[in-house]
Design an enzyme around this catalytic site. Structure first.
Site, mmCIF file in Angstrom:
data_model
loop_
_atom_site.group_PDB
_atom_site.id
_atom_site.type_symbol
_atom_site.label_atom_id
_atom_site.label_comp_id
_atom_site.label_asym_id
_atom_site.label_seq_id
_atom_site.Cartn_x
_atom_site.Cartn_y
_atom_site.Cartn_z
ATOM 1 N N HIS A 83 45.450 -30.294 12.856
ATOM 2 C CA HIS A 83 44.743 -30.239 14.319
ATOM 3 C C HIS A 83 45.030 -28.903 14.858
ATOM 4 O O HIS A 83 46.216 -28.421 14.843
ATOM 5 C CB HIS A 83 45.565 -31.257 15.362
ATOM 6 C CG HIS A 83 45.252 -31.173 16.680
ATOM 7 N ND1 HIS A 83 44.009 -31.689 17.072
ATOM 8 C CD2 HIS A 83 45.511 -30.619 17.769
ATOM 9 C CE1 HIS A 83 43.781 -31.378 18.469
ATOM 10 N NE2 HIS A 83 44.911 -30.760 18.767
ATOM 11 N N SER B 96 49.043 -36.507 24.543
ATOM 12 C CA SER B 96 47.441 -36.643 24.552
ATOM 13 C C SER B 96 46.913 -36.435 23.105
ATOM 14 O O SER B 96 46.397 -37.147 22.356
ATOM 15 C CB SER B 96 46.506 -35.722 25.477
ATOM 16 O OG SER B 96 45.399 -35.851 25.286
ATOM 17 N N ARG C 50 43.300 -36.007 34.141
ATOM 18 C CA ARG C 50 44.035 -34.822 34.202
ATOM 19 C C ARG C 50 43.042 -33.615 34.504
ATOM 20 O O ARG C 50 43.412 -32.861 35.054
ATOM 21 C CB ARG C 50 44.809 -34.480 32.775
ATOM 22 C CG ARG C 50 45.921 -35.265 32.811
ATOM 23 C CD ARG C 50 46.266 -35.330 31.479
ATOM 24 N NE ARG C 50 46.675 -33.975 30.662
ATOM 25 C CZ ARG C 50 46.282 -33.643 29.238
ATOM 26 N NH1 ARG C 50 45.652 -34.540 28.692
ATOM 27 N NH2 ARG C 50 46.522 -32.361 29.022
ATOM 28 N N LYS D 250 46.797 -39.518 19.499
ATOM 29 C CA LYS D 250 45.367 -39.809 18.858
ATOM 30 C C LYS D 250 45.485 -39.417 17.160
ATOM 31 O O LYS D 250 45.351 -40.099 16.505
ATOM 32 C CB LYS D 250 44.166 -38.874 19.256
ATOM 33 C CG LYS D 250 43.873 -39.100 20.787
ATOM 34 C CD LYS D 250 42.335 -38.439 21.026
ATOM 35 C CE LYS D 250 42.502 -37.113 21.316
ATOM 36 N NZ LYS D 250 43.261 -36.709 22.247
ATOM 37 N N ASP E 71 44.543 -42.641 26.484
ATOM 38 C CA ASP E 71 44.458 -41.371 26.327
ATOM 39 C C ASP E 71 43.161 -40.731 26.976
ATOM 40 O O ASP E 71 42.864 -39.900 27.610
ATOM 41 C CB ASP E 71 44.793 -40.576 25.115
ATOM 42 C CG ASP E 71 44.613 -39.233 24.983
ATOM 43 O OD1 ASP E 71 45.444 -38.527 25.755
ATOM 44 O OD2 ASP E 71 43.599 -38.745 24.570
#
Length: 425
Positions: free
Chosen positions: A82, A183, A168, A187, A161
């Site tokens: 990620h 967050s 947010r 995931k 989320d």
């Protein structure tokens, strides 16, 4: 339990109990806790923070709000990457097939671009026929066929989320590290991978502008992965200048194909190989090296299989913008600075990005830079090529580039190292 008590606990600097966190996430997801109440709690978290146990409990509660994917039917270990996002960051495109060519299975759930940062799905959608939305069964079939899959997250993955992220965004609480970390990691953990490598970027083009903030985010996410039983490491990497030579959807696919063919920009190759080695080591896969997979064509083979399995035509011509505009160097000398944020904003204004999630993007739009920091440039020679479907877009893109670079007769760039630090549990 009462939501006001939960808000007041955090407002006054207290720790939320596991029971409080489970209750508030469950009831916010179901609609029993209102947006304005969760907004107040988010602001209290932004101002007063969370300790490691609280962040871990918050993340686990968000994971439980939806499904957790299971890849146990595969005959190879899963590993994923990620990135926190940046300009010219097309690393996922060559990385996933390179890791697959070395024996890993890569279930990569990716996102779309917003603002000056590009999105992996937008890039891949410039390939004719390619599909981002797959069912879990289709994902498994692509993984078995190609070893890697890149697609959008389904609606059932961490729905808490999805609600919190949107909230947010409109309440000034995006910058909270506990909320950012939970967050991302909710995931990624729900995705079901057994190993995870995080590419946490810092610099003008990154969400975290300073190495100190990026390091805090990276450590928090590594701890969350460790607490959830996912082997997790992070690399802190530079985003003070853009990656590669292009920013824009089809432009970045074309550059990724150069890397998969054994060439491409040196920084893209270096980061792809470094992250690939980390992904394989975290999954306990030893043998073939990602650098070899790029050189010998096996990464390209896996790329083609993945694109075909997702409905795309790997041989189809990529979209090209209708108009181009060349910016020449104003002076001769050494390019000492190329600001990532300015380049990203220019690409966005050319049509490669979006201001809102529902906005369309232009597949062919973007920007190519013909020199990187440290290169000598000559006055009057091309420095940037701008690509857009409507020439009216060039003026605002040029405004973004006005202070994007610095050329000094005998200057030396002052840059962050491409790979700044490795962070482990």
């Amino acid at each position: 339990m009462d939501v006001i008590d939960v808000i007041v606990t955090k407002r006054d600097g207290g720790e939320l109990s596991t029971a409080q966190i489970d209750w508030v996430i469950e009831n916010y997801t179901s609609g029993a806790v209102a947006d304005e109440q969760m907004s107040a709690l988010n602001m209290a978290i932004l101002l007063n923070g969370m300790d490691r146990r609280e962040i871990s409990d918050w993340t686990k509660a968000m994971i439980r709000s939806g499904e957790r994917m299971d890849w146990s039917a595969l005959d190879r270990p899963t590993t994923d990457k990620h990135s926190t996002g940046g300009v010219g960051d097309k690393i996922t495109l060559p990385l996933s097939p390179a890791v697959a060519a070395c024996g890993g299975a890569v279930p990569q759930l990716s996102g779309r671009g917003l603002g000056h940062t590009g999105g992996t799905l937008d890039k891949l959608e410039s390939i004719p026929g390619w599909r981002a939305r797959l069912s879990n069964a289709e994902m498994l079939a692509v993984l078995r066929e190609a070893g890697s899959v890149i697609c959008a997250a389904g609606e059932g993955l961490a729905p808490a989320d999805r609600k919190l992220y949107a909230l947010r965004d409109v309440t000034g609480t995006v910058e909270s590290i506990p909320l950012i970390a939970s967050s991302i990691m909710s995931k990624k953990i729900a995705e079901g991978t057994s190993a995870l490598v995080l590419d946490v970027k810092t610099g003008s083009g990154a969400f975290m502008k300073t190495p100190e903030r990026a390091r805090e985010l990276a450590r928090t996410m590594v701890e969350l992965g460790h607490d959830a039983g996912v082997d997790t490491v992070a690399l802190l990497t530079a985003m003070d200048r853009p990656l590669g030579r292009t920013a824009g959807n089809a432009l970045e696919v074309a550059e990724s194909l150069e890397v998969l063919a054994g060439g491409g920009p040196a920084d893209i190759v270096e980061l792809t190989v470094a992250l690939g080695r980390e992904m394989l080591a975290a999954a306990g896969i030893y043998g073939k090296d990602p650098a070899d997979a790029l050189r010998d064509g096996t990464a390209m083979d896996h790329w083609r299989r993945m694109i075909i399995a997702q409905g795309g035509d790997p041989d189809a011509p990529l979209p090209v913008a209708r108009e181009t505009h060349t910016v020449t160097a104003p002076a001769s000398g050494v390019l000492t600075r190329l600001d990532a944020l300015a380049v990203g904003v220019a690409a966005w204004r050319l049509g490669a990005g979006r201001a809102r999630k529902e906005d369309p993007v232009s597949a062919g739009a973007g920007i190519t830079w013909h020199a990187v920091p440290g290169d000598r440039v000559e006055a009057g020679r091309p420095l940037f090529t701008l690509h857009a479907d409507e020439p009216v877009r060039f003026e605002r893109a040029l405004q973004a580039l006005e202070d994007a670079c610095e050329i000094v007769p005998d200057g030396v760039p002052r840059l962050l190292p491409l790979i700044i630090e490795r962070i482990v549990p």
